[in-house]
Design a protein around this motif. Structure first.
Motif, PDB file in Angstrom:
ATOM      1  N   ILE A  77       0.883  -1.313  -0.065  1.00 50.11           N
ATOM      2  CA  ILE A  77       0.032  -0.186  -0.094  1.00 50.11           C
ATOM      3  C   ILE A  77       0.993   1.253  -0.021  1.00 50.11           C
ATOM      4  CG2 ILE A  77      -1.734   1.255   1.002  1.00 50.11           C
ATOM      5  CD1 ILE A  77      -2.405  -1.307   2.628  1.00 50.11           C
ATOM      6  N   ALA A  78       0.539   2.054  -1.147  1.00 55.09           N
ATOM      7  CA  ALA A  78       1.416   3.546  -0.826  1.00 55.09           C
ATOM      8  C   ALA A  78       0.484   4.458  -0.190  1.00 55.09           C
ATOM      9  CB  ALA A  78       1.866   3.905  -2.468  1.00 55.09           C
ATOM     10  N   PHE A  79       0.968   4.991   0.833  1.00 56.90           N
ATOM     11  CA  PHE A  79       0.404   6.017   1.797  1.00 56.90           C
ATOM     12  C   PHE A  79       0.880   7.318   1.265  1.00 56.90           C
ATOM     13  CE2 PHE A  79      -0.121   2.194   4.055  1.00 56.90           C
ATOM     14  CZ  PHE A  79      -1.160   2.251   4.756  1.00 56.90           C
ATOM     15  N   LEU A  80      -0.104   8.172   0.742  1.00 54.20           N
ATOM     16  CA  LEU A  80       0.400   9.298   0.155  1.00 54.20           C
ATOM     17  C   LEU A  80      -0.206  10.528   1.112  1.00 54.20           C
ATOM     18  CD1 LEU A  80      -0.822   8.495  -3.496  1.00 54.20           C
ATOM     19  CD2 LEU A  80       1.309   7.672  -2.237  1.00 54.20           C
ATOM     20  N   PHE A  81       0.732  11.314   1.721  1.00 52.45           N
ATOM     21  CA  PHE A  81       0.164  12.337   2.593  1.00 52.45           C
ATOM     22  C   PHE A  81       0.439  13.811   1.756  1.00 52.45           C
ATOM     23  CE2 PHE A  81       1.267   8.741   5.441  1.00 52.45           C
ATOM     24  CZ  PHE A  81       0.464   8.893   6.445  1.00 52.45           C
ATOM     25  N   LEU A  82      -0.689  14.435   1.838  1.00 52.85           N
ATOM     26  CA  LEU A  82      -0.937  15.634   1.226  1.00 52.85           C
ATOM     27  C   LEU A  82      -0.881  16.833   2.130  1.00 52.85           C
ATOM     28  CD1 LEU A  82      -1.061  17.335  -1.365  1.00 52.85           C
ATOM     29  CD2 LEU A  82      -3.514  16.823  -1.399  1.00 52.85           C
ATOM     30  N   HIS A 109       3.857  14.838   0.113  1.00 46.05           N
ATOM     31  CA  HIS A 109       3.842  15.976  -0.594  1.00 46.05           C
ATOM     32  C   HIS A 109       3.711  17.347   0.398  1.00 46.05           C
ATOM     33  CE1 HIS A 109       2.673  19.339  -3.208  1.00 46.05           C
ATOM     34  NE2 HIS A 109       3.213  18.623  -4.256  1.00 46.05           N
ATOM     35  N   ALA A 110       4.625  17.949   0.745  1.00 43.63           N
ATOM     36  CA  ALA A 110       4.605  19.194   1.595  1.00 43.63           C
ATOM     37  C   ALA A 110       4.780  20.376   0.924  1.00 43.63           C
ATOM     38  CB  ALA A 110       5.666  18.844   2.864  1.00 43.63           C
ATOM     39  N   ASP A 111       3.528  21.425   1.062  1.00 42.88           N
ATOM     40  CA  ASP A 111       3.794  22.615   0.303  1.00 42.88           C
ATOM     41  C   ASP A 111       5.109  23.378   0.816  1.00 42.88           C
ATOM     42  OD1 ASP A 111       3.572  25.428  -0.214  1.00 42.88           O
ATOM     43  OD2 ASP A 111       1.313  25.433   0.013  1.00 42.88           O
ATOM     44  N   PRO A 112       6.050  23.565  -0.083  1.00 42.65           N
ATOM     45  CA  PRO A 112       7.557  24.049   0.143  1.00 42.65           C
ATOM     46  C   PRO A 112       7.373  25.631   0.593  1.00 42.65           C
ATOM     47  CG  PRO A 112       7.111  24.245  -2.443  1.00 42.65           C
ATOM     48  CD  PRO A 112       6.002  23.359  -1.791  1.00 42.65           C
ATOM     49  N   GLY A 121      12.422   8.758  11.535  1.00 42.89           N
ATOM     50  CA  GLY A 121      11.530   7.665  11.646  1.00 42.89           C
ATOM     51  C   GLY A 121      11.116   6.860  10.380  1.00 42.89           C
ATOM     52  N   VAL A 122       9.728   6.704  10.078  1.00 45.89           N
ATOM     53  CA  VAL A 122       9.426   5.933   9.035  1.00 45.89           C
ATOM     54  C   VAL A 122       8.879   7.183   7.971  1.00 45.89           C
ATOM     55  CG1 VAL A 122       8.001   4.019   9.910  1.00 45.89           C
ATOM     56  CG2 VAL A 122       6.641   6.141   9.820  1.00 45.89           C
ATOM     57  N   PHE A 123       8.944   8.533   8.195  1.00 45.42           N
ATOM     58  CA  PHE A 123       8.919   9.508   7.245  1.00 45.42           C
ATOM     59  C   PHE A 123      10.111  10.237   6.896  1.00 45.42           C
ATOM     60  CE2 PHE A 123       4.831   9.371   9.639  1.00 45.42           C
ATOM     61  CZ  PHE A 123       3.956   9.573   8.676  1.00 45.42           C
ATOM     62  N   GLU A 124      11.271   9.631   7.244  1.00 45.82           N
ATOM     63  CA  GLU A 124      12.449  10.039   6.963  1.00 45.82           C
ATOM     64  C   GLU A 124      12.702   9.748   5.461  1.00 45.82           C
ATOM     65  OE1 GLU A 124      17.163  10.098   8.588  1.00 45.82           O
ATOM     66  OE2 GLU A 124      15.641   8.922   9.448  1.00 45.82           O
ATOM     67  N   ASP A 125      13.063  10.735   4.850  1.00 47.31           N
ATOM     68  CA  ASP A 125      13.671  10.700   3.169  1.00 47.31           C
ATOM     69  C   ASP A 125      12.410  10.168   2.393  1.00 47.31           C
ATOM     70  OD1 ASP A 125      16.174  11.314   3.589  1.00 47.31           O
ATOM     71  OD2 ASP A 125      16.870   9.303   4.089  1.00 47.31           O
ATOM     72  N   ARG A 126      11.186  10.516   2.928  1.00 45.37           N
ATOM     73  CA  ARG A 126      10.039  10.145   2.342  1.00 45.37           C
ATOM     74  C   ARG A 126       9.188  11.252   1.446  1.00 45.37           C
ATOM     75  NH1 ARG A 126       9.865   4.487   1.587  1.00 45.37           N
ATOM     76  NH2 ARG A 126      10.834   3.794   3.348  1.00 45.37           N
ATOM     77  N   PHE A 127      10.013  12.481   1.606  1.00 47.78           N
ATOM     78  CA  PHE A 127       9.365  13.640   1.010  1.00 47.78           C
ATOM     79  C   PHE A 127       9.543  13.711  -0.626  1.00 47.78           C
ATOM     80  CE2 PHE A 127       8.682  14.291   5.269  1.00 47.78           C
ATOM     81  CZ  PHE A 127       7.870  15.512   5.626  1.00 47.78           C
ATOM     82  N   ILE A 128       8.687  14.063  -1.379  1.00 53.50           N
ATOM     83  CA  ILE A 128       8.854  14.037  -2.812  1.00 53.50           C
ATOM     84  C   ILE A 128       9.240  15.501  -3.155  1.00 53.50           C
ATOM     85  CG2 ILE A 128       7.470  11.968  -2.870  1.00 53.50           C
ATOM     86  CD1 ILE A 128       5.504  13.933  -4.521  1.00 53.50           C
ATOM     87  N   ALA A 129       9.309  15.788  -4.345  1.00 58.30           N
ATOM     88  CA  ALA A 129       9.493  17.046  -4.883  1.00 58.30           C
ATOM     89  C   ALA A 129       8.131  17.503  -5.122  1.00 58.30           C
ATOM     90  CB  ALA A 129      10.089  17.154  -6.411  1.00 58.30           C
ATOM     91  N   ALA A 130       7.875  18.952  -4.311  1.00 52.45           N
ATOM     92  CA  ALA A 130       6.660  19.424  -4.179  1.00 52.45           C
ATOM     93  C   ALA A 130       6.388  20.628  -4.717  1.00 52.45           C
ATOM     94  CB  ALA A 130       5.978  19.235  -2.757  1.00 52.45           C
ATOM     95  N   LYS A 131       5.142  21.280  -5.019  1.00 55.52           N
ATOM     96  CA  LYS A 131       4.946  22.575  -5.243  1.00 55.52           C
ATOM     97  C   LYS A 131       3.876  23.129  -4.291  1.00 55.52           C
ATOM     98  CE  LYS A 131       6.654  21.331  -9.553  1.00 55.52           C
ATOM     99  NZ  LYS A 131       8.228  21.932  -9.850  1.00 55.52           N
ATOM    100  N   LYS A 132       3.655  24.468  -4.601  1.00 55.40           N
ATOM    101  CA  LYS A 132       2.914  25.043  -3.716  1.00 55.40           C
ATOM    102  C   LYS A 132       1.380  24.530  -3.920  1.00 55.40           C
ATOM    103  CE  LYS A 132       0.602  29.685  -3.031  1.00 55.40           C
ATOM    104  NZ  LYS A 132       0.638  29.390  -1.585  1.00 55.40           N
TER     105      LYS A 132
END
Length: 362
Positions: A77-82, A109-112, A121-132
């Protein structure tokens, strides 16, 4: 020629209703348009995701894995956090994921512009290239598509794609969620059986809310103008639903491959009080593409009682209890709700206090 003060005042008073009537048609929309460079970047990403998935299917071999994905052949399962704020419930999600490392991937995906903290922890290095991002704008559609494309590219064993927010919490253990999604699907002769050499079977359904009978449907449809959605989206095909859903891999590909409907839903709205593109695009697209392959309901519980300005009820610490968790799980469908929103950040400790005895006890 109008010259007396009384006549001038009368003309001004009479012009006020006209201004209110014409302002939405004359003044520019309040939405921030998507920058052309951002859209070009997204299009390149979507094309890579679609092309690589096709190549993997044709070769019968998963291509090399990116650094975000794990290299083992179990369906995941891919968990996609917006998000546009810190992941306050990271400790709760950490406990949720513990011991199941080979069955999931996480993408954030975190608004830059929001300067979101990157937890360990589990969120380390899980941030993708994001846009506003911006609420009630096509930017949220783009962000969700960006997450889907990244997860498709990253790991061919991502079979389900769950869109979540920073204000979501799990209502069950990970094992319960996994077994619910991967339960043997019922055979439906109406569904086309697509051949694939990929390990992901395409018979599963997507859990996405698709509504066609809400009282505000016409108002939402005409938010860009009475004829703006034609001919691609006639009113009879327009749908609405929750922006939080779980898609199969096949439907995630439908989303990233789409160009036809996107060009309509990215148009600016003139009526901002009824324009929520992120709640319109995905239900309409998948209803038009594969209505029988969708459940037409979501597995994320939201409480709209007493909602204000389009925002659902926000749970506070005093409301958190095992009884609340049990109530939030209940649904009118064949499935229990798996997630819920929205919770205020200060609910973390009360939630952690009942995690092992209620939330993760199925």
């Amino acid at each position: 020629m109008v010259s007396s003060p009384f006549a001038i005042s009368a003309v001004l008073l009479l012009s006020i209703p006209v201004l209110f009537l014409l302002a939405p048609r004359v003044l520019p929309p309040r939405e921030i348009p998507i920058p052309p460079l951002d859209e070009a970047d997204d299009l390149a990403l979507f094309r890579r995701a679609a092309a690589l998935d096709s190549a993997r299917s044709a070769s019968n071999l998963p291509s090399s894995f990116a650094h975000l994905g794990a290299t083992n052949p179990k369906l995941k399962i891919a968990f996609l956090f917006l998000t546009n704020s810190d992941l306050h419930f990271a400790p709760l999600w950490e406990q949720f994921f513990r011991g199941n490392e080979d069955l999931y991937n996480i993408y954030v995906h975190a608004d830059p512009t929001a300067k979101v903290a990157h937890p360990a922890g589990v969120f380390e290095d899980r941030f993708i290239a994001a846009k506003k991002t911006q609420r009630a704008s096509p930017m949220l559609i783009s962000a969700a598509r960006r997450l889907l494309a990244t997860a498709l590219l990253d790991d061919p064993y991502n079979a389900f794609f769950a869109i979540l927010s920073q204000q979501c919490i799990p209502l069950h253990s990970f094992r319960f969620v996994h077994s619910t999604l991967f339960a043997p699907p019922r055979v439906n002769s109406a569904l086309p059986v697509e051949s694939t050499r990929m390990p992901v079977r395409l018979r599963y359904s997507s859990f996405i809310e698709i509504l066609s009978n809400t009282s505000s449907l016409w108002k939402r449809y005409t938010a860009r103008g009475r004829y703006a959605m034609l001919p691609e989206v006639p009113f009879s095909r327009f749908r609405v639903g929750s922006q939080f859903f779980i898609l199969t891999r096949r439907h995630a590909l439908v989303v990233v491959k789409d160009r036809r409907l996107w060009k309509k839903f990215k148009l600016p709205c003139w009526s901002s009080d009824s324009c929520y593109p992120e709640e319109h695009y995905f239900p309409t697209l998948l209803s038009m593409a594969d209505p029988n392959g969708c459940t037409h309901y979501t597995l994320t519980r939201v409480n709209w009682t007493g909602s204000t300005h389009g925002h659902p009820h926000t749970y506070r610490p005093a409301e958190v209890s095992p009884e609340l968790i049990y109530r939030l799980r209940q649904s009118n469908s064949n499935h229990s709700y798996l997630f819920a929103r929205k919770f205020s950040p200060d609910c973390l400790q009360p939630l952690m206090n009942i995690a092992s005895t209620a939330i993760f006890q199925d």
